[in-house]
Enzyme design. Structure first.
Site, PDB file in Angstrom:
ATOM      1  N   ALA A  26     -10.633 -20.834 -25.457  1.00 55.14           N
ATOM      2  CA  ALA A  26     -11.561 -19.766 -25.083  1.00 55.14           C
ATOM      3  C   ALA A  26     -12.559 -20.301 -24.070  1.00 55.14           C
ATOM      4  O   ALA A  26     -13.761 -20.070 -24.157  1.00 55.14           O
ATOM      5  CB  ALA A  26     -12.292 -19.222 -26.317  1.00 55.14           C
ATOM      6  N   GLY A  27     -12.030 -21.043 -23.104  1.00 59.97           N
ATOM      7  CA  GLY A  27     -12.867 -21.577 -22.038  1.00 59.97           C
ATOM      8  C   GLY A  27     -13.008 -20.577 -20.906  1.00 59.97           C
ATOM      9  O   GLY A  27     -12.929 -19.361 -21.110  1.00 59.97           O
ATOM     10  N   VAL A  87     -11.087 -19.689 -18.376  1.00 58.33           N
ATOM     11  CA  VAL A  87      -9.950 -18.820 -18.083  1.00 58.33           C
ATOM     12  C   VAL A  87      -9.573 -17.981 -19.303  1.00 58.33           C
ATOM     13  O   VAL A  87      -9.582 -16.747 -19.261  1.00 58.33           O
ATOM     14  CB  VAL A  87      -8.737 -19.646 -17.603  1.00 58.33           C
ATOM     15  CG1 VAL A  87      -7.488 -18.779 -17.519  1.00 58.33           C
ATOM     16  CG2 VAL A  87      -9.028 -20.280 -16.249  1.00 58.33           C
ATOM     17  N   GLY A  88      -9.239 -18.638 -20.413  1.00 59.98           N
ATOM     18  CA  GLY A  88      -8.830 -17.903 -21.603  1.00 59.98           C
ATOM     19  C   GLY A  88      -9.920 -16.998 -22.127  1.00 59.98           C
ATOM     20  O   GLY A  88      -9.662 -15.860 -22.547  1.00 59.98           O
ATOM     21  N   LYS A  97       0.654 -20.158  -5.509  1.00 63.80           N
ATOM     22  CA  LYS A  97      -0.607 -20.630  -6.099  1.00 63.80           C
ATOM     23  C   LYS A  97      -0.688 -22.156  -6.049  1.00 63.80           C
ATOM     24  O   LYS A  97      -1.754 -22.723  -5.777  1.00 63.80           O
ATOM     25  CB  LYS A  97      -0.697 -20.143  -7.559  1.00 63.80           C
ATOM     26  CG  LYS A  97      -1.876 -20.711  -8.376  1.00 63.80           C
ATOM     27  CD  LYS A  97      -3.212 -20.173  -7.923  1.00 63.80           C
ATOM     28  CE  LYS A  97      -4.387 -20.760  -8.714  1.00 63.80           C
ATOM     29  NZ  LYS A  97      -4.399 -20.391 -10.134  1.00 63.80           N
TER      30      LYS A  97
END
Length: 315
Positions: free
Chosen positions: A8-9, A11-12, A191
């Site tokens: 849950a940083g 990005v997440g 990317k």
């Protein structure tokens, strides 16, 4: 559908939080300290697209009975991938499809080897985020995009197609842009070309793209590194389109730009970096194909030197 985010940083946390806003059933698999912070304060997003604080369901690494989940989204750094694979293994065994959002390409081989290609889809994100000292997710621009879909070499079966379709429908109502691509391979290679060039030049020069452009040789060096990255993608059968390269050059070569890779921010904080996964793998592919890769070689050596110094406590 039930979605599990590993991590849950920046990005997440961002994409998971926006999916919760849209009514998604989202759970985060996180370490105890992060779980405690989320329980106490919720998942906090600070963004030009709108701030948000949402409740976050969490599980720990040993929560084998949680779920079952339809989709597991892996948003860790590449150096944590081996640990991440073990953490999500019970959920994949229970039927979940895996969607990794890591940069580069090598992690796909690691995940396929462990779970099989039939349990995977590909994906990537375009966003600039960081975690504040208060563990808030700070979104640094108005751009947030998620691209996902099946691989060209591994067509999705009916079950995986249903998961993809359900996820695409959920994303349509979320506060970020999204695109389902079938196949997704070209987007992943594009990317990598972009992040390899950006990460390489900003880490090597220890400055933002605009700082490099302010030098006499900056534009030429950025172009040389970009060409080395293009050669790797082309050798693999996925050359970037002229339109994509035109947009990439605008971002990489904009005078005064503060655009920089997250790897540079990690490096400047003295943290672990994804040197081998993003730059090392690209250099090896170029070298093995006989392409000139002198700048990739220099960047990789530079980053390995930083890692060696960090390992001996010399920072």
């Amino acid at each position: 559908m039930k979605i599990l985010f590993l991590g849950a940083g920046g990005v997440g946390g961002y994409f998971g939080g926006r999916l919760i806003e849209a009514g998604g059933d989202v759970t985060f698999q996180v370490r105890p300290a992060r779980a405690e912070a989320l329980a106490a304060h919720g998942l906090v997003i600070k963004s030009p697209l709108g701030d948000a604080t949402v409740p976050a369901q969490t599980i720990g690494s040993n929560a084998i009975g949680a779920g079952p989940f339809d989709l597991v989204i892996v948003s860790c750094k590449a150096y944590d991938l081996a640990q991440a694979i073990e953490a999500i293994a019970p959920h994949v065994a229970a039927g979940a499809v895996v969607l990794p959002l890591l940069n580069g390409m090598r992690h796909h081989d690691d995940l396929r080897q462990r779970f099989g290609p039939e349990r995977m889809i590909g994906g990537m994100c375009q966003i600039e985020t960081t975690l504040s000292s208060e563990s808030e997710i700070v979104h640094k621009s108005q751009f947030a995009r998620l691209v996902f879909g099946p691989f060209e070499e591994y067509p999705a079966d009916a079950h995986v197609q249903r998961v993809i379709s359900d996820f695409a429908a959920l994303c349509e109502g979320a506060n970020f842009s999204s695109k389902l691509m079938d196949p997704v391979d070209q987007a992943l290679w594009d990317k990598w070309v972009m992040i390899g060039t950006l990460g390489g030049i900003t880490c090597l020069m220890r400055g933002a793209a605009g700082d490099v452009m302010a030098t006499k040789e900056g534009r030429e060096l950025i172009e040389e590194l970009l060409q080395e990255a293009i050669s790797v993608a082309t050798e693999a059968g996925y050359p970037p389109s002229p339109d994509y390269l035109a947009n990439a050059r605008k971002l990489l070569m904009a005078p005064g730009s503060t655009f920089m890779a997250s790897m540079l921010r990690d490096l400047e904080k003295g943290g672990a970096i994804e040197a081998d996964h993003i730059i090392g793998d690209m250099y090896r592919r170029a070298h093995e194909s006989g392409h000139d890769a002198n700048l990739l070689r220099m960047v990789f050596c530079h980053l390995q030197t930083y890692e060696a110094r960090r390992a001996r406590g010399g920072l």
